[in-house]
Write a protein that holds these residues in place. Sequence first.
Motif, mmCIF file in Angstrom:
data_model
loop_
_atom_site.group_PDB
_atom_site.id
_atom_site.type_symbol
_atom_site.label_atom_id
_atom_site.label_comp_id
_atom_site.label_asym_id
_atom_site.label_seq_id
_atom_site.Cartn_x
_atom_site.Cartn_y
_atom_site.Cartn_z
ATOM 1 N N PRO A 1 -3.175 19.037 29.469
ATOM 2 C CA PRO A 1 -2.638 19.939 31.099
ATOM 3 C C PRO A 1 -2.832 19.297 32.255
ATOM 4 N N ILE A 2 -4.040 18.234 32.277
ATOM 5 C CA ILE A 2 -4.457 17.553 33.386
ATOM 6 C C ILE A 2 -3.440 16.313 33.547
ATOM 7 N N ALA A 3 -2.171 16.334 32.922
ATOM 8 C CA ALA A 3 -1.784 14.685 32.947
ATOM 9 C C ALA A 3 -1.460 14.525 34.340
ATOM 10 N N PHE A 4 -0.958 14.014 35.263
ATOM 11 C CA PHE A 4 -0.879 12.833 35.966
ATOM 12 C C PHE A 4 0.727 12.798 35.637
ATOM 13 N N ASP A 5 1.760 13.160 37.455
ATOM 14 C CA ASP A 5 3.653 13.296 37.002
ATOM 15 C C ASP A 5 3.654 11.958 37.197
ATOM 16 N N ASN A 6 3.583 10.679 37.352
ATOM 17 C CA ASN A 6 3.646 10.034 36.644
ATOM 18 C C ASN A 6 4.016 9.738 35.219
ATOM 19 N N ALA A 7 2.611 10.462 34.304
ATOM 20 C CA ALA A 7 2.816 10.096 33.015
ATOM 21 C C ALA A 7 4.256 11.108 32.279
ATOM 22 N N VAL A 8 4.528 12.366 32.887
ATOM 23 C CA VAL A 8 5.600 12.814 32.445
ATOM 24 C C VAL A 8 7.269 11.900 32.259
ATOM 25 N N TRP A 9 6.524 10.894 34.259
ATOM 26 C CA TRP A 9 8.297 10.766 34.544
ATOM 27 C C TRP A 9 8.335 9.014 33.263
ATOM 28 N N ALA A 10 6.966 8.882 32.910
ATOM 29 C CA ALA A 10 6.613 7.047 31.876
ATOM 30 C C ALA A 10 8.088 8.185 30.518
ATOM 31 N N TYR A 11 7.033 9.378 30.289
ATOM 32 C CA TYR A 11 7.918 9.828 29.434
ATOM 33 C C TYR A 11 9.551 10.253 28.827
ATOM 34 N N ILE A 12 10.258 10.459 30.313
ATOM 35 C CA ILE A 12 11.494 11.063 30.538
ATOM 36 C C ILE A 12 12.121 9.478 30.861
ATOM 37 N N VAL A 13 11.022 8.149 30.860
ATOM 38 C CA VAL A 13 12.076 7.497 30.061
ATOM 39 C C VAL A 13 11.948 6.133 29.037
ATOM 40 N N GLY A 14 11.032 6.560 29.051
ATOM 41 C CA GLY A 14 11.122 6.092 28.387
ATOM 42 C C GLY A 14 12.196 6.949 26.146
ATOM 43 N N ALA A 15 12.073 8.295 26.002
ATOM 44 C CA ALA A 15 13.328 9.575 25.660
ATOM 45 C C ALA A 15 14.140 8.806 26.375
ATOM 46 N N ALA A 16 14.730 8.735 27.350
ATOM 47 C CA ALA A 16 16.272 8.271 27.633
ATOM 48 C C ALA A 16 16.355 7.451 27.211
ATOM 49 N N ILE A 17 15.386 6.424 27.227
ATOM 50 C CA ILE A 17 15.791 4.603 26.698
ATOM 51 C C ILE A 17 16.402 5.249 24.515
ATOM 52 N N ALA A 18 15.617 5.732 24.215
ATOM 53 C CA ALA A 18 15.629 5.893 22.648
ATOM 54 C C ALA A 18 17.102 6.935 22.594
ATOM 55 N N LEU A 19 17.167 8.081 23.508
ATOM 56 C CA LEU A 19 18.534 7.832 23.237
ATOM 57 C C LEU A 19 19.710 7.064 23.777
ATOM 58 N N LYS A 20 19.308 6.594 24.297
ATOM 59 C CA LYS A 20 20.590 5.475 24.772
ATOM 60 C C LYS A 20 20.453 4.694 23.185
ATOM 61 N N LYS A 21 19.419 3.843 23.045
ATOM 62 C CA LYS A 21 20.096 3.445 21.742
ATOM 63 C C LYS A 21 20.100 4.018 20.542
ATOM 64 N N GLY A 22 19.535 5.439 20.807
ATOM 65 C CA GLY A 22 20.348 6.033 19.404
ATOM 66 C C GLY A 22 19.632 5.742 17.943
ATOM 67 N N ASN A 23 18.756 4.899 17.882
ATOM 68 C CA ASN A 23 18.723 5.335 16.736
ATOM 69 C C ASN A 23 17.480 5.622 15.949
ATOM 70 N N LYS A 24 17.993 6.380 14.559
ATOM 71 C CA LYS A 24 17.341 7.518 13.774
ATOM 72 C C LYS A 24 16.042 7.315 13.444
ATOM 73 N N ASP A 25 15.321 5.635 12.712
ATOM 74 C CA ASP A 25 14.538 5.285 12.867
ATOM 75 C C ASP A 25 13.193 5.926 13.594
#
Length: 331
Positions: free
Chosen positions: A49-73
């Motif tokens: 719960p005490i994670a910074f906002d930059n951690a949230v945005w870093a994971y958002i970018v990571g999620a977007a990259i994974a979704l763009k790649k579309g690899n299911k593994d």
Amino acid sequence: MVSFEGIERRIEKINAVLAQYNIRDLEEARELALHKGIDVEGLVKGVQPIAFDNAVWAYIVGAAIALKKGNKDARQIAEAIGEGLQAFTIPGSVAEQRQVGLGHGRLAGMLLDEKTKVFAFVAGHESFAAAEGALGITKYADKVRKEPLKVVLNGLGKDAANIIGRITGFTFVETKYDFKTGQVHVVNEKRFTNDNRANVRVYGAESVDEGIAIMKLEKVDISITGNSTNPTRFQHPVVATYKKWCIENGQAFFSVASGGGTGRTLHPDNLAAGPASYGMTDTMGRMHSDAQFAGSSSVPAHVDMMGFIGMGNNPMVGATVALTVKISEVL
């Protein structure tokens, strides 16, 4: 308007990575995740719960990259998330030099690989940060694994282990070490819940020898060491000696050192040394680790200070696994 800690030092690098995947900006990255029903902020803050906002945005970018790649593994999804995390490392920092973001992605991928059977958080004391990471893993990892991943907490203090187990719902495993034979014996097990949280086994050792024996007893494949107030007393000697035993006995083992970096316990005078820092805790981690992270296993501010994101390394392990599984389910 998007705003988070250290944005002015990170944004150029972040935008360059987004451009590689034809993502216009951070807002579009967030929309990509939300469109798939993935609440990245809720997931990250749900682990720490005490994670910074930059951690949230870093994971958002990571999620977007994974979704763009579309690899299911799952392993490749985790590594794609690691690319997003790495984009947030500040140029010239300890975290960038060690490629900590990519390392977190690879570690999460390994934990979701069937070859890995047992993962251990090893701390100088039984800590809530290890518990946060363990909770994130146990809640999600087995959704994409055929064989459940066994998660172990191994730290100093039987009373501390008992308390951690009771608060989190894990299973406290009380042991007794025989110094004559070098064997550790389980004398009692206490499950604090009846759900999958109780699958996490919490040990409290009274010595380095007992800690090593616990690693052997559980046949640990991968461990992550933190740097607590006992950096020279327990976790580094335990993992380093266990690794030596594994090499001598032909057993596969991968060691991750989560703490270290500058300004940490026992070497505050090295704060200005940056990537050149070889303070005591940092040195001990480098001597046994196959992957070296940077900053505290628990304190977001210290990980951010290393040029990474504001989230403890141990909770980050849980968050990366959790997000990987969510994306895997979506894809």
